[in-house]
Design a protein around this motif. Structure first.
Motif, PDB file in Angstrom:
ATOM      1  N   GLU A 108      -2.120 -23.943 -14.993  1.00 48.17           N
ATOM      2  CA  GLU A 108      -2.573 -22.721 -14.859  1.00 48.17           C
ATOM      3  C   GLU A 108      -1.472 -21.339 -14.896  1.00 48.17           C
ATOM      4  N   ILE A 109      -1.691 -20.460 -15.372  1.00 40.42           N
ATOM      5  CA  ILE A 109      -0.973 -19.087 -15.189  1.00 40.42           C
ATOM      6  C   ILE A 109      -1.971 -17.893 -14.823  1.00 40.42           C
ATOM      7  N   GLY A 110      -1.228 -16.914 -13.941  1.00 40.89           N
ATOM      8  CA  GLY A 110      -1.889 -16.018 -13.612  1.00 40.89           C
ATOM      9  C   GLY A 110      -0.917 -15.072 -12.498  1.00 40.89           C
ATOM     10  N   ALA A 111      -1.607 -14.275 -11.956  1.00 42.90           N
ATOM     11  CA  ALA A 111      -0.989 -13.231 -11.069  1.00 42.90           C
ATOM     12  C   ALA A 111      -2.055 -13.051  -9.969  1.00 42.90           C
ATOM     13  N   GLY A 112      -1.326 -12.492  -8.861  1.00 44.79           N
ATOM     14  CA  GLY A 112      -1.958 -11.890  -7.634  1.00 44.79           C
ATOM     15  C   GLY A 112      -1.321 -10.836  -6.819  1.00 44.79           C
ATOM     16  N   THR A 113      -2.326 -10.700  -5.947  1.00 43.90           N
ATOM     17  CA  THR A 113      -1.821  -9.216  -5.134  1.00 43.90           C
ATOM     18  C   THR A 113      -2.323  -9.415  -3.542  1.00 43.90           C
ATOM     19  N   GLY A 114      -1.334  -8.886  -2.707  1.00 48.87           N
ATOM     20  CA  GLY A 114      -1.837  -8.997  -1.376  1.00 48.87           C
ATOM     21  C   GLY A 114      -0.835  -8.347  -0.527  1.00 48.87           C
ATOM     22  N   LEU A 115      -0.668  -8.696   0.717  1.00 47.74           N
ATOM     23  CA  LEU A 115       0.143  -8.148   1.895  1.00 47.74           C
ATOM     24  C   LEU A 115       1.098  -8.904   2.542  1.00 47.74           C
ATOM     25  N   VAL A 116       2.347  -8.280   2.534  1.00 47.97           N
ATOM     26  CA  VAL A 116       3.475  -9.329   2.987  1.00 47.97           C
ATOM     27  C   VAL A 116       3.854  -8.462   4.294  1.00 47.97           C
ATOM     28  N   SER A 117       4.443  -9.254   5.225  1.00 46.67           N
ATOM     29  CA  SER A 117       4.899  -8.585   6.656  1.00 46.67           C
ATOM     30  C   SER A 117       6.039  -9.519   7.042  1.00 46.67           C
ATOM     31  N   SER A 170       5.115  -9.445  15.387  1.00 47.62           N
ATOM     32  CA  SER A 170       3.643  -9.621  14.958  1.00 47.62           C
ATOM     33  C   SER A 170       3.532  -9.795  13.255  1.00 47.62           C
ATOM     34  N   LEU A 171       2.577 -10.614  13.066  1.00 48.36           N
ATOM     35  CA  LEU A 171       2.116 -10.843  11.685  1.00 48.36           C
ATOM     36  C   LEU A 171       1.479  -9.891  11.069  1.00 48.36           C
ATOM     37  N   VAL A 172       0.551  -8.987  11.741  1.00 50.29           N
ATOM     38  CA  VAL A 172      -0.044  -8.066  11.277  1.00 50.29           C
ATOM     39  C   VAL A 172       0.536  -6.572  11.161  1.00 50.29           C
ATOM     40  N   LYS A 173       1.712  -6.558  11.779  1.00 45.62           N
ATOM     41  CA  LYS A 173       2.257  -5.066  11.799  1.00 45.62           C
ATOM     42  C   LYS A 173       3.277  -4.733  10.550  1.00 45.62           C
ATOM     43  N   GLY A 174       2.935  -3.690  10.069  1.00 46.54           N
ATOM     44  CA  GLY A 174       3.978  -3.328   9.063  1.00 46.54           C
ATOM     45  C   GLY A 174       3.579  -3.713   7.638  1.00 46.54           C
ATOM     46  N   LEU A 175       2.285  -4.074   7.414  1.00 47.21           N
ATOM     47  CA  LEU A 175       1.794  -4.904   6.231  1.00 47.21           C
ATOM     48  C   LEU A 175       2.311  -3.904   4.863  1.00 47.21           C
ATOM     49  N   GLN A 176       2.595  -4.525   4.058  1.00 47.67           N
ATOM     50  CA  GLN A 176       3.044  -3.766   2.723  1.00 47.67           C
ATOM     51  C   GLN A 176       2.507  -4.425   1.583  1.00 47.67           C
ATOM     52  N   PRO A 177       2.288  -3.847   0.464  1.00 46.08           N
ATOM     53  CA  PRO A 177       1.815  -4.417  -0.848  1.00 46.08           C
ATOM     54  C   PRO A 177       2.851  -5.424  -1.425  1.00 46.08           C
ATOM     55  N   TRP A 178       1.967  -6.574  -1.938  1.00 47.55           N
ATOM     56  CA  TRP A 178       2.691  -7.727  -2.510  1.00 47.55           C
ATOM     57  C   TRP A 178       2.297  -8.108  -3.809  1.00 47.55           C
ATOM     58  N   LEU A 179       3.146  -8.307  -4.745  1.00 47.37           N
ATOM     59  CA  LEU A 179       2.648  -8.746  -6.152  1.00 47.37           C
ATOM     60  C   LEU A 179       3.264 -10.001  -6.602  1.00 47.37           C
TER      61      LEU A 179
END
Length: 206
Positions: free
Chosen positions: A24-33, A41-50
């Motif tokens: 399988e090959i591919g890509a994704g996006t999400g949030l990093v902290s 905190s795991l939810v403070k300062g969330l930033q874009p993630w590729l």
């Protein structure tokens, strides 16, 4: 009865002839902290993630996953980019697939993942460190060759400098991951199946 038997045999034969794929090959996006001296905190300062990803399926329950991700980690005191690469082992709680290419396979499969990687960080003290990713997720086959994955994984690093400061609070500790910086990523990924499995090989177990 003869017509029903012929139809059932034809359907079974066509299902067995459906191709299986190993890659399988591919890509994704999400949030990093970031989690460290300046943030707990795991939810403070969330930033874009590729992320770019590839997976080699060893069998319908296990796979090796190679990932390359990038994003920014942020707190009130800093904001800089990190880039990582890691190799992970994935274990599906049940066989993954459409159910045609492998008996008993399911389109939806939860999984756990663990591995070893490297993190490259910027800021006032640029550098690199090892990381140990541990996580879990769910994968769903949305088409014969398309896979959708939702995954969360924590990266435990061996460095206390991801935030640009080493032990700013003066906390004395010992142990492999004591007083080190970590970060987690929640991501949504889409992959495409490649590398059709040879059905005429001597070992055709998978």
């Amino acid at each position: 009865m003869a017509v029903i038997f012929i139809m059932a045999t034809t359907v079974a034969a066509s299902a067995q002839e459906e191709p299986e794929y190993k890659l399988e090959i591919g890509a994704g996006t999400g949030l990093v902290s970031y989690v460290g001296d300046y943030n707990s905190s795991l939810v403070k300062g969330l930033q874009p993630w590729l992320v770019l990803m590839s997976k080699y399926r060893m069998d319908p329950r296990t796979a090796l996953s190679l990932n390359i991700g990038t994003g920014k980690i942020k707190a009130d005191e800093f904001n800089h980019r990190i880039t990582e690469t890691d190799l992970r082992f994935e274990y599906n709680f049940w066989a993954y697939g459409t159910g045609n290419e492998y008996r008993g396979a399911r389109r939806l499969a939860p999984f756990i993942t663990a591995g070893l990687g490297a993190t490259f960080y910027g800021g006032p003290e640029k550098g690199a460190t090892m990381n140990v990713p541990l996580g879990a997720g769910v994968k769903y086959k949305i088409g014969k060759r398309l896979n959708l994955t939702v995954e969360w994984a924590m990266r435990f690093t061996l460095s206390d400098k991801l935030d640009g400061s080493k032990d700013p609070l003066g906390i004395k500790s010992s142990g492999l991951f004591k007083n080190t910086d970590c970060y987690s990523a929640l991501q949504l990924g889409l992959t495409y199946d490649l590398w059709e499995k040879c059905k005429t090989c001597n070992n055709d177990r998978y």
